[in-house]
Design a protein around this motif. Sequence first.
Motif, PDB file in Angstrom:
ATOM      1  N   ASP A  36      -1.031  13.952  -9.934  1.00 44.39           N
ATOM      2  CA  ASP A  36      -2.442  14.362  -9.925  1.00 44.39           C
ATOM      3  C   ASP A  36      -2.993  14.370  -8.498  1.00 44.39           C
ATOM      4  OD1 ASP A  36      -3.035  14.983 -12.542  1.00 44.39           O
ATOM      5  OD2 ASP A  36      -3.721  12.973 -13.080  1.00 44.39           O
ATOM      6  N   HIS A  56       1.687  24.192  -9.832  1.00 42.85           N
ATOM      7  CA  HIS A  56       2.861  23.366 -10.150  1.00 42.85           C
ATOM      8  C   HIS A  56       4.025  23.476  -9.157  1.00 42.85           C
ATOM      9  CE1 HIS A  56       1.594  22.595 -14.609  1.00 42.85           C
ATOM     10  NE2 HIS A  56       0.728  22.158 -13.725  1.00 42.85           N
ATOM     11  N   ALA A  58      -4.772  20.527 -24.764  1.00 45.44           N
ATOM     12  CA  ALA A  58      -4.013  21.329 -23.793  1.00 45.44           C
ATOM     13  C   ALA A  58      -2.641  20.703 -23.523  1.00 45.44           C
ATOM     14  CB  ALA A  58      -4.797  21.453 -22.486  1.00 45.44           C
ATOM     15  N   PRO A  63       1.552  13.738 -15.417  1.00 48.63           N
ATOM     16  CA  PRO A  63       0.928  13.958 -16.727  1.00 48.63           C
ATOM     17  C   PRO A  63       1.710  14.939 -17.611  1.00 48.63           C
ATOM     18  CG  PRO A  63      -0.684  14.192 -14.966  1.00 48.63           C
ATOM     19  CD  PRO A  63       0.640  13.984 -14.301  1.00 48.63           C
TER      20      PRO A  63
HETATM   21  C1  COD Z   1      -8.317  22.061 -13.711  1.00 44.39           C
HETATM   22  C2  COD Z   1      -8.511  20.997 -12.647  1.00 44.39           C
HETATM   23  C3  COD Z   1      -9.076  21.616 -11.368  1.00 44.39           C
HETATM   24  C4  COD Z   1      -9.543  19.960 -13.204  1.00 44.39           C
HETATM   25  O1  COD Z   1      -9.688  18.932 -12.272  1.00 44.39           O
HETATM   26  P1  COD Z   1     -10.235  17.474 -12.684  1.00 44.39           P
HETATM   27  O2  COD Z   1     -10.524  16.780 -11.391  1.00 44.39           O
HETATM   28  O3  COD Z   1     -11.333  17.629 -13.668  1.00 44.39           O
HETATM   29  O4  COD Z   1      -9.042  16.754 -13.451  1.00 44.39           O
HETATM   30  P2  COD Z   1      -7.694  16.074 -12.845  1.00 44.39           P
HETATM   31  O5  COD Z   1      -7.009  17.004 -11.913  1.00 44.39           O
HETATM   32  O6  COD Z   1      -8.022  14.712 -12.360  1.00 44.39           O
HETATM   33  O7  COD Z   1      -6.787  16.010 -14.147  1.00 44.39           O
HETATM   34  C5  COD Z   1      -7.068  15.075 -15.175  1.00 44.39           C
HETATM   35  C6  COD Z   1      -6.043  15.172 -16.242  1.00 44.39           C
HETATM   36  O8  COD Z   1      -6.152  16.429 -16.907  1.00 44.39           O
HETATM   37  C7  COD Z   1      -4.891  16.804 -17.423  1.00 44.39           C
HETATM   38  N1  COD Z   1      -4.542  18.147 -16.899  1.00 44.39           N
HETATM   39  C8  COD Z   1      -4.791  18.637 -15.665  1.00 44.39           C
HETATM   40  N2  COD Z   1      -4.314  19.892 -15.549  1.00 44.39           N
HETATM   41  C9  COD Z   1      -3.762  20.199 -16.739  1.00 44.39           C
HETATM   42  C10 COD Z   1      -3.097  21.359 -17.228  1.00 44.39           C
HETATM   43  N3  COD Z   1      -2.924  22.438 -16.462  1.00 44.39           N
HETATM   44  N4  COD Z   1      -2.656  21.321 -18.509  1.00 44.39           N
HETATM   45  C11 COD Z   1      -2.835  20.247 -19.302  1.00 44.39           C
HETATM   46  N5  COD Z   1      -3.442  19.107 -18.877  1.00 44.39           N
HETATM   47  C12 COD Z   1      -3.897  19.093 -17.609  1.00 44.39           C
HETATM   48  C13 COD Z   1      -3.903  15.734 -16.929  1.00 44.39           C
HETATM   49  O9  COD Z   1      -3.709  14.772 -17.931  1.00 44.39           O
HETATM   50  C14 COD Z   1      -4.611  15.096 -15.763  1.00 44.39           C
HETATM   51  O10 COD Z   1      -4.188  13.761 -15.568  1.00 44.39           O
HETATM   52  C15 COD Z   1      -7.190  20.266 -12.319  1.00 44.39           C
HETATM   53  O11 COD Z   1      -6.808  19.443 -13.388  1.00 44.39           O
HETATM   54  C16 COD Z   1      -6.018  21.183 -11.975  1.00 44.39           C
HETATM   55  O12 COD Z   1      -5.957  21.717 -10.887  1.00 44.39           O
HETATM   56  N6  COD Z   1      -5.052  21.360 -12.930  1.00 44.39           N
HETATM   57  C17 COD Z   1      -3.897  22.176 -12.728  1.00 44.39           C
HETATM   58  C18 COD Z   1      -2.810  21.379 -12.090  1.00 44.39           C
HETATM   59  C19 COD Z   1      -2.177  20.404 -13.039  1.00 44.39           C
HETATM   60  O13 COD Z   1      -1.488  20.781 -14.000  1.00 44.39           O
HETATM   61  N7  COD Z   1      -2.386  19.100 -12.778  1.00 44.39           N
HETATM   62  C20 COD Z   1      -1.832  18.038 -13.582  1.00 44.39           C
HETATM   63  C21 COD Z   1      -0.421  17.724 -13.338  1.00 44.39           C
HETATM   64  S1  COD Z   1       0.234  18.091 -11.761  1.00 44.39           S
END
Ligand code: COD
Length: 204
Positions: free
Chosen positions: A33, A89, A161, A116
């Motif tokens: 994250d 990713h 998701a 995650p």
């Molecule tokens: C959409 C974004 C901008 C939202 O940011 P935000 O600060 O609100 O949340 P944060 O990044 O802290 O994520 C919180 C949690 O959401 C879940 N999550 C985040 N991205 C995803 C995804 N693409 N699919 C499913 N779950 C997700 C995970 O459990 C994560 O721990 C961010 O989550 C993001 O860039 N996601 C895409 C990258 C990704 O998959 N990250 C998670 C693993 S590397």
Amino acid sequence: MALVLGLTGSIASGKSTISLMFDDFNIPVVDADKLSREVVMPGEKAYEQIVETFGQEILRDDKALDRKKLGNIIFNDESKRKQLNGIVHPAVREKMLVRRDGYVESGTECVVLDIPLLFESKLTDFVDKTVVVYVDEDVQVQRLMERDEYSEEEAYQRINAQISVKEKANLADAVIDNNGTKQESYRQLEDLLKKWNVNEAKEA
Ligand SMILES: CC(C)(COP(=O)(O)OP(=O)(O)OC[C@H]1O[C@@H](n2cnc3c(N)ncnc32)[C@H](O)[C@@H]1O)[C@@H](O)C(=O)NCCC(=O)NCCS
Ligand SMILES: Nc1ncnc2c1ncn2[C@@H]1O[C@H](COP(=O)(O)OP(=O)(O)OP(=O)(O)O)[C@@H](O)[C@H]1O
């Protein structure tokens, strides 16, 4: 050779809480994250690709990503989520493996990759064993709504998701039940590390 643990769970199941505990055992953690935030900083390649794909409207006044806004878009629309994943990713994976290899080369006994989407993104080949932080869904929803001030709908969009935490627990080599207190979870972690013979660091 270092033991590489893949730590996962569902959103708000307690991965970050457990991952902090590894510090007591001198076990380094690579946090996906955290890396996913680094690779989307203004100026980074992934940042440019996100703005190209989602438009200027997902930026704040200071030009950084509006994470809440982007979250509301991608957790509402699977095809947009896939687009964002396709941008973020590969960059996260590359950085994560460089860090993992750095720790392994430094001679650490164990290193944790906190990911995650470990199962969803099929990254289990990058780790030796998997640990799932489990909570019941009602506890998960409650903690998520409280921590991030989401409505119930926003919380469920995010939970849905991912593969359910129950399914993840079935796929794991070990499960930490985080329904109880943090101290109870700590004890489970301690027992697990003992069982896998990675508790020497604490006693040294
Ligand atoms: C959409 C974004 C901008 C939202 O940011 P935000 O600060 O609100 O949340 P944060 O990044 O802290 O994520 C919180 C949690 O959401 C879940 N999550 C985040 N991205 C995803 C995804 N693409 N699919 C499913 N779950 C997700 C995970 O459990 C994560 O721990 C961010 O989550 C993001 O860039 N996601 C895409 C990258 C990704 O998959 N990250 C998670 C693993 S590397
Ligand atoms: N055993 C516990 N008892 C009470 N509250 C807890 C416990 N474990 C975690 N929490 C709280 O629940 C919330 C979610 O925990 P945490 O942030 O560790 O989850 P996470 O799995 O890392 O979430 P994300 O997937 O969003 O990164 C936090 O507010 C945390 O303080």
